[in-house]
Design a protein around this motif. Sequence first.
Motif, mmCIF file in Angstrom:
data_model
loop_
_atom_site.group_PDB
_atom_site.id
_atom_site.type_symbol
_atom_site.label_atom_id
_atom_site.label_comp_id
_atom_site.label_asym_id
_atom_site.label_seq_id
_atom_site.Cartn_x
_atom_site.Cartn_y
_atom_site.Cartn_z
ATOM 1 N N VAL A 261 -76.147 -95.580 78.853
ATOM 2 C CA VAL A 261 -75.742 -94.420 79.149
ATOM 3 C C VAL A 261 -75.990 -93.556 80.429
ATOM 4 C CG1 VAL A 261 -74.798 -92.037 77.757
ATOM 5 C CG2 VAL A 261 -75.363 -94.024 76.639
ATOM 6 N N GLY A 262 -75.052 -93.135 81.174
ATOM 7 C CA GLY A 262 -75.441 -92.347 82.384
ATOM 8 C C GLY A 262 -75.208 -90.844 81.991
ATOM 9 N N LEU A 263 -76.310 -90.166 82.124
ATOM 10 C CA LEU A 263 -75.952 -88.456 82.112
ATOM 11 C C LEU A 263 -76.067 -87.880 83.332
ATOM 12 C CD1 LEU A 263 -76.176 -87.377 78.893
ATOM 13 C CD2 LEU A 263 -78.434 -86.711 79.680
ATOM 14 N N THR A 264 -75.157 -87.474 83.789
ATOM 15 C CA THR A 264 -75.004 -86.735 85.198
ATOM 16 C C THR A 264 -74.403 -85.538 85.101
ATOM 17 O OG1 THR A 264 -73.997 -87.162 87.244
ATOM 18 C CG2 THR A 264 -72.714 -87.789 85.503
ATOM 19 N N GLY A 265 -74.502 -84.617 85.869
ATOM 20 C CA GLY A 265 -74.327 -83.235 86.326
ATOM 21 C C GLY A 265 -75.035 -82.460 87.227
ATOM 22 N N TRP A 266 -74.708 -81.365 87.753
ATOM 23 C CA TRP A 266 -75.362 -80.420 88.733
ATOM 24 C C TRP A 266 -76.687 -80.105 88.100
ATOM 25 C CZ3 TRP A 266 -74.122 -80.721 93.373
ATOM 26 C CH2 TRP A 266 -72.679 -81.073 93.748
ATOM 27 N N PRO A 267 -77.594 -79.904 88.972
ATOM 28 C CA PRO A 267 -78.804 -79.395 88.554
ATOM 29 C C PRO A 267 -78.504 -77.816 87.683
ATOM 30 C CG PRO A 267 -79.218 -79.910 90.995
ATOM 31 C CD PRO A 267 -77.809 -80.062 90.297
ATOM 32 N N GLY A 268 -79.518 -77.690 86.775
ATOM 33 C CA GLY A 268 -79.263 -76.209 86.169
ATOM 34 C C GLY A 268 -78.308 -76.198 84.630
#
Lengths: 135, 570, 322
Positions: free
Chosen positions: C48-55
């Motif tokens: 599972v890849g967990l991605t998203g902008w920092p913060g």
Amino acid sequence: MSERPIRVLLGKLGLDGHDRGVKVLAKGLRDHGMEVIYLGMRLTPEQIATVAVQEDVDVIGISLLSGAHMRLMPALMEEIRRREISDVLVVLGGTIPESDEPALHQMGVHGVFRLGAEIDDIAAFIRENVPRKVG
Amino acid sequence: MTQCGESGNNWAMLAGKWRTHTYQPFISGHKERCDEFRTVSGEPVGPIYGPYEDWEDKAVRDLGFPGEFPYTRGVYPSMYRGRLWTFRQIAGFSTAEETNQRYHYLLRQGQTGLSTDFDHPTLTGYDSTDPLALGEVGRLGVAIDTVRDMDDLMRGIDLSTISCSFTINHPACVLFPMFLAVAESRDVSWKSLRGTTQNDAIKEFYGQKTFALPPRASVRLALDLVEYAAKYVPKWNAINVSGYHTREAGATAVQEVAFTIGQGLAYAEGLQQRGIDLNIGLQNMSFFFGCHLDFFEEVAKFRAARRLWARLVKERFGITSPKALQMRFHTQTLGSTLARREPKNNIIRGTFQALAAILGGTQSLHISGYDEAYDIPSEDAMKMSIRTQQVLGMESGVANIVDPLGGAFAVEYLTDRIESEVRDYLRILEQMGDGSFLEGMFNAVESGFIEREISESAMAYQRKIDSGELPWVAENIFKPEEDESSDSGLEFFTFDESTEEKQKARLTEFLRNRDSSLVAQRLQLVREVAENGMNAIPAIFEAVKVGATEGEVMGLFRNIFGEYQDPAVY
Amino acid sequence: MGQDFIRRVTTEDFRAVARALTIVENDSWTYGEWWSVISGRLGGAYIVGLTGWPGVGKSTLMGRILEHVSPDDGYVGVVAVDPSSHRTGGAVLGDRLRMMTTVLQPNIFIRSLASRGSQSGVSKATLRAIDIMDAAGFHWIFVETVGVGQTQVDILELADAVVLVTAPGLGDEVQAIKAGILEIPDLIVVNMADRPEAHRTVAGLRWALGHSPENRGRIIETVAVKDVGTAELWSVLRTLQASNASAVIKERRRARQRRRALMFAEEMWERSISTALSTAEVHELLYGALAETNDPYDVGVQIVRRALEYLSEEEVLGRNSK
């Protein structure tokens, strides 16, 4: 194999919340090219040793300003021995009286740094004493 | 800010001439020690400061008179000409009995108030028998688990005359009821009790970091205490809004004042939401700052903080009662400024730090022990701190004139600048809560904003110490060749390693003799009021009175409100 | 270390897993040497890849998911990637600090990786780390990436399922999905959903995804700090995993093989080039270019020729090519 960055685990044992020094050190060692796994505060010896195994770190750095080092460090060293990762370099910083230093070395703490120690000196100590693992 | 006047103003013209014809040529021949002079907090300072163009208007507007709004010159009209500040050296180590002996020693030396440091397990809400307490019981403060410990702590102390201060925050809602129970058992009227509970829940998340509960729950319990004390213990300072620990964590002078005032405004808002008249409610709120090494910056900081607080609560809440407008504060010289090498030098540091606090108008004072970098203070170090205060207060004459630095151009300039920079920070905090400081502070904590700001300042300070840009005698310049503390000839505190076992045994014995089913019943009541949102203090009082421990009550709260996860920004 | 070592790397021995991860993080050579052992053991893990902008709270969310993991869920591994400092090459890896509550749980293993420079470098080291954990017998592997953008595309090639984490008020990812820049992730988590502007973010995402019931289920609202919605997220992930045999998964796993092939090619090439560059002959050629007696273009061609010779002659990436 090229020189890889030194991996350092940094954290605080016990309930002591003075984390200014350990945070400054985290950034300082990063600036010396090391990879710092920063674990924050209120940790138990068992937690630190468990993380050290999973992260396969070269160094465990503990900050203690609570005066409880003679109770907590033996517990940590025991956890380290139990997990057979005794090749890791253990460094302790904080309010550590000189008189406790021989006993700390005896139990396997390699470096002891007191208030006023400079980051450059700590980084140099790590660099000189880290056991390089063969990849 | 207008300073030095416009053209046509004689002084401004002369000052310009002095700069071009006297000063510049001189320093090009005689190089100054630095290219740029800065305060410890990193603010640039010039060689001289001169009168403001509207000097008299400014004196009326920004200085006023002692005991009058905006209280720049002090909260009382006669200040130390009436009564000197309170000599309040903090003490706490080992068991209640041992700390009690230190109290009696300090009182014999002429100390005028008591102040208690608690050990980490007590500060974070764990009993001495908890596994997490390993190695820390009674180590850096006194271990208090039960009402009996509190009774022993106060043995032989006349609670109706001596003011008692407790450096306790999230568990204040448990320890204060223990104190009240002790007073009740000695037939001392609650109305006569004077003292302070720190009870500053918010700063725990970035200052002292001995939090026990999440932000909202801890603030709720803190305000429960304030509300309760206002009703039943009217002379008690129920909340001591603190910047000391924030500064100690690495904040600048501006950040210290900004976050402290942010905390204060948040609590004021919380009290107002409970329908409390702030003209009365704010009278029981006091403040607590650190004092760093930069003399003039510190003097200016205290004056700026006092003025800004009065202005803000007047603007924001329409406060009219003088006592509610006045920022009364305790000062402690910052432990982190004290050196490990050549510890006797710390006596000098403590002396001028204390002088800065006095010239800044503090209401009470603790001078950190010269052996601070080694361990908790020895008896001798505390005696030295009291003697320093006595010499400053009684021999030096500095206490005889009110605000003697008031009107000094440089000090007024620094005061104005700190006030203005603190206002900038407060605007950010207010925006973070869409106009509410309470929400703003919660968001600033949970998002890690405040910790990030402090952490950056701490890093900048450390770099300046490491590089020698900020000199620190015997630490980064004039380092002694021999680095042996034993050479100092001083006797440091020696911790009694048997304390932990002693305290655990005390607690076990106490638990054996209490009525456990009654305690369980009372704890159930605490749970109910905590869950239904009522003021929790009366129920806690009933529980600790019959022997509930601190760890039991706080454990119950952890169970209901959850444990706080530190965002740990670095 | 030889193939005997990698055969011993299983979830029964976290210390061996950790050591193997250190080796492949730094050294693609040994990975090549191990490949024949590793390749026979891949495919057991759901990645599972967990991605998203920092913060947006990825690490906190990850920590909460782990709190819902039970012993019955098998071995769960996490690879948390944090950026390295461009200036010093060092890094502060703070992700796992938000995952401390489950640190002593015997079926959970977390490893922090520093991005160490280039974007493609991130994905290569990450891919090798995932493979080690997969081969070791982990049932779940979570990969927490540095940010979105280029790595977002990379993570699609590395993972069986991609979770995009966003927060109200950011909007960047929402905009990207609307504009069709980002491929649609399997799940979109709107974290910090207790913020007043959260409903707008959710509405925007619904609009961007269209109104099919299938897409509606892709959006999950959470408040990780308060542990709200995270149990649901974990249960949705387990449902996704149960449909492991779907065509999408097969497609993604094929893409990973392509990725590995490219990685091997790149690594072999880099190694050959650097071998060539270290020879005296090439040094002389380069000196000629410096002295303007040799044409730089010709020198370039000759270096490549040398590299090709090495590639055909020498042992490459842990195996003898002959």
